[in-house]
Scaffold this motif. Sequence first.
Motif, PDB file in Angstrom:
ATOM      1  N   GLY A  41       0.814  -1.210   0.000  1.00 29.48           N
ATOM      2  CA  GLY A  41       0.000   0.000   0.000  1.00 29.48           C
ATOM      3  C   GLY A  41       0.848   1.261   0.000  1.00 29.48           C
ATOM      4  N   ALA A  42       1.926   1.244   0.780  1.00 29.48           N
ATOM      5  CA  ALA A  42       2.813   2.407   0.842  1.00 29.48           C
ATOM      6  C   ALA A  42       3.453   2.677  -0.517  1.00 29.48           C
ATOM      7  CB  ALA A  42       3.891   2.196   1.907  1.00 29.48           C
ATOM      8  N   GLU A  43       3.876   1.611  -1.193  1.00 31.49           N
ATOM      9  CA  GLU A  43       4.448   1.773  -2.529  1.00 31.49           C
ATOM     10  C   GLU A  43       3.400   2.330  -3.488  1.00 31.49           C
ATOM     11  OE1 GLU A  43       6.231  -1.699  -4.228  1.00 31.49           O
ATOM     12  OE2 GLU A  43       7.587  -2.002  -2.538  1.00 31.49           O
ATOM     13  N   ALA A  44       2.169   1.868  -3.356  1.00 23.40           N
ATOM     14  CA  ALA A  44       1.101   2.344  -4.231  1.00 23.40           C
ATOM     15  C   ALA A  44       0.920   3.845  -4.094  1.00 23.40           C
ATOM     16  CB  ALA A  44      -0.210   1.622  -3.907  1.00 23.40           C
ATOM     17  N   VAL A  45       0.922   4.335  -2.859  1.00 19.97           N
ATOM     18  CA  VAL A  45       0.777   5.771  -2.624  1.00 19.97           C
ATOM     19  C   VAL A  45       1.914   6.531  -3.302  1.00 19.97           C
ATOM     20  CG1 VAL A  45       0.774   7.577  -0.878  1.00 19.97           C
ATOM     21  CG2 VAL A  45      -0.515   5.463  -0.482  1.00 19.97           C
ATOM     22  N   ALA A  46       3.140   6.049  -3.123  1.00 18.25           N
ATOM     23  CA  ALA A  46       4.308   6.728  -3.695  1.00 18.25           C
ATOM     24  C   ALA A  46       4.277   6.708  -5.225  1.00 18.25           C
ATOM     25  CB  ALA A  46       5.589   6.070  -3.182  1.00 18.25           C
ATOM     26  N   VAL A  47       3.937   5.541  -5.793  1.00 21.35           N
ATOM     27  CA  VAL A  47       3.915   5.407  -7.254  1.00 21.35           C
ATOM     28  C   VAL A  47       2.834   6.302  -7.861  1.00 21.35           C
ATOM     29  CG1 VAL A  47       3.399   3.811  -9.143  1.00 21.35           C
ATOM     30  CG2 VAL A  47       4.934   3.106  -7.308  1.00 21.35           C
ATOM     31  N   VAL A  48       1.672   6.332  -7.218  1.00 20.16           N
ATOM     32  CA  VAL A  48       0.578   7.162  -7.729  1.00 20.16           C
ATOM     33  C   VAL A  48       0.953   8.639  -7.674  1.00 20.16           C
ATOM     34  CG1 VAL A  48      -1.776   7.944  -7.244  1.00 20.16           C
ATOM     35  CG2 VAL A  48      -1.255   5.501  -7.287  1.00 20.16           C
ATOM     36  N   ARG A  49       1.575   9.061  -6.590  1.00 18.40           N
ATOM     37  CA  ARG A  49       1.975  10.470  -6.469  1.00 18.40           C
ATOM     38  C   ARG A  49       3.019  10.843  -7.505  1.00 18.40           C
ATOM     39  NH1 ARG A  49       2.032  11.040   0.174  1.00 18.40           N
ATOM     40  NH2 ARG A  49      -0.223  11.326   0.370  1.00 18.40           N
ATOM     41  N   GLU A  50       3.880   9.888  -7.850  1.00 15.04           N
ATOM     42  CA  GLU A  50       4.929  10.163  -8.831  1.00 15.04           C
ATOM     43  C   GLU A  50       4.401  10.136 -10.263  1.00 15.04           C
ATOM     44  OE1 GLU A  50       9.022   8.120 -10.607  1.00 15.04           O
ATOM     45  OE2 GLU A  50       8.128   7.326  -8.779  1.00 15.04           O
ATOM     46  N   LEU A  51       3.576   9.131 -10.589  1.00 15.73           N
ATOM     47  CA  LEU A  51       3.178   8.907 -11.978  1.00 15.73           C
ATOM     48  C   LEU A  51       1.849   9.542 -12.370  1.00 15.73           C
ATOM     49  CD1 LEU A  51       4.229   5.152 -12.314  1.00 15.73           C
ATOM     50  CD2 LEU A  51       5.529   7.190 -12.961  1.00 15.73           C
ATOM     51  N   ARG A  52       1.007   9.886 -11.376  1.00 18.60           N
ATOM     52  CA  ARG A  52      -0.302  10.508 -11.635  1.00 18.60           C
ATOM     53  C   ARG A  52      -1.119   9.720 -12.666  1.00 18.60           C
ATOM     54  NH1 ARG A  52      -0.993  13.126  -7.425  1.00 18.60           N
ATOM     55  NH2 ARG A  52      -2.740  14.152  -8.441  1.00 18.60           N
ATOM     56  N   GLU A  72      -7.539   5.620   0.839  1.00 20.66           N
ATOM     57  CA  GLU A  72      -7.858   6.844   1.583  1.00 20.66           C
ATOM     58  C   GLU A  72      -6.757   7.883   1.416  1.00 20.66           C
ATOM     59  OE1 GLU A  72     -10.409   4.999   5.337  1.00 20.66           O
ATOM     60  OE2 GLU A  72      -8.249   5.174   5.479  1.00 20.66           O
ATOM     61  N   THR A  73      -5.498   7.441   1.540  1.00 14.46           N
ATOM     62  CA  THR A  73      -4.360   8.359   1.447  1.00 14.46           C
ATOM     63  C   THR A  73      -4.259   8.990   0.059  1.00 14.46           C
ATOM     64  OG1 THR A  73      -3.164   7.048   3.092  1.00 14.46           O
ATOM     65  CG2 THR A  73      -1.857   8.560   1.741  1.00 14.46           C
ATOM     66  N   ILE A  74      -4.421   8.153  -0.965  1.00 14.00           N
ATOM     67  CA  ILE A  74      -4.329   8.658  -2.343  1.00 14.00           C
ATOM     68  C   ILE A  74      -5.428   9.671  -2.629  1.00 14.00           C
ATOM     69  CG2 ILE A  74      -4.609   8.008  -4.767  1.00 14.00           C
ATOM     70  CD1 ILE A  74      -3.173   5.348  -4.013  1.00 14.00           C
ATOM     71  N   LEU A  75      -6.659   9.344  -2.232  1.00 11.93           N
ATOM     72  CA  LEU A  75      -7.782  10.226  -2.533  1.00 11.93           C
ATOM     73  C   LEU A  75      -7.750  11.519  -1.727  1.00 11.93           C
ATOM     74  CD1 LEU A  75     -10.672   7.641  -2.963  1.00 11.93           C
ATOM     75  CD2 LEU A  75      -9.289   8.753  -4.724  1.00 11.93           C
ATOM     76  N   ALA A  76      -7.041  11.490  -0.611  1.00 10.03           N
ATOM     77  CA  ALA A  76      -6.913  12.695   0.211  1.00 10.03           C
ATOM     78  C   ALA A  76      -5.748  13.571  -0.232  1.00 10.03           C
ATOM     79  CB  ALA A  76      -6.738  12.312   1.683  1.00 10.03           C
ATOM     80  N   GLY A  77      -4.954  13.075  -1.174  1.00  3.88           N
ATOM     81  CA  GLY A  77      -3.761  13.801  -1.600  1.00  3.88           C
ATOM     82  C   GLY A  77      -4.074  14.988  -2.486  1.00  3.88           C
ATOM     83  N   PRO A  78      -3.033  15.741  -2.844  1.00  2.00           N
ATOM     84  CA  PRO A  78      -3.224  16.928  -3.680  1.00  2.00           C
ATOM     85  C   PRO A  78      -3.500  16.560  -5.133  1.00  2.00           C
ATOM     86  CG  PRO A  78      -0.891  16.546  -3.304  1.00  2.00           C
ATOM     87  CD  PRO A  78      -1.627  15.532  -2.484  1.00  2.00           C
TER      88      PRO A  78
END
Length: 197
Positions: A41-52, A72-78
């Motif tokens: 899950g942590a990797e998913a958050v990082a990858v999504v933030r990087e690759l959009r 939750e973390t991804i959807l709450a992000g910028p």
Amino acid sequence: MTVPAPIRVVLADDERMVRSALRAILSAEPDLEVAGEAATGAEAVAVVRELRPDVVLMDVRMPGTDGIRATETILAGPGEPPRIVVVTTFENDAYVYDALRAGAAGFLLPEAVRALAAEHARARPAPPAWVGRLTGREREVLRHMAGGLTNAEIAGRLGVGAATVKTHVASVLAKTGARDRTQAVVAAYEAGFLGGR
């Protein structure tokens, strides 16, 4: 005429075989592009933030941060969040409700996961030894597991008690070396046991 940009997808699943199956199928579609992968899950958050990406296929249960928390973390992000489709084969409805509350857009159901795994599983030289060690009843139970039936539903189909089915399921998991029902079904497809080969 302008060709539309492909839909960019991130695959988040702790099982490499499942990610490979999903990648193989999605990559065959001209309008889909696998932009990245994550095993936690942590990797998913990082990858999504990087690759959009546009879409994330998110496993529910992963080591550390699970798929629900990662959603939750991804959807709450910028920024504009991706659409998140939760991949789940678990029978517990709590996972479904938790993921919906977290903001998941939908689910990739067991039939789709199994179909993807079966499509990815090409011909193998010989089935593994565990296939020959299954009893006739264990084979029936495994086929019903692949059909997405619960223990109670399998018991009804076979005319036995739920406790008996639970014992057969445990035996199937032990013989296939799988840690859960999903792994057992994927192993069965990979072995050609459920694919008609």
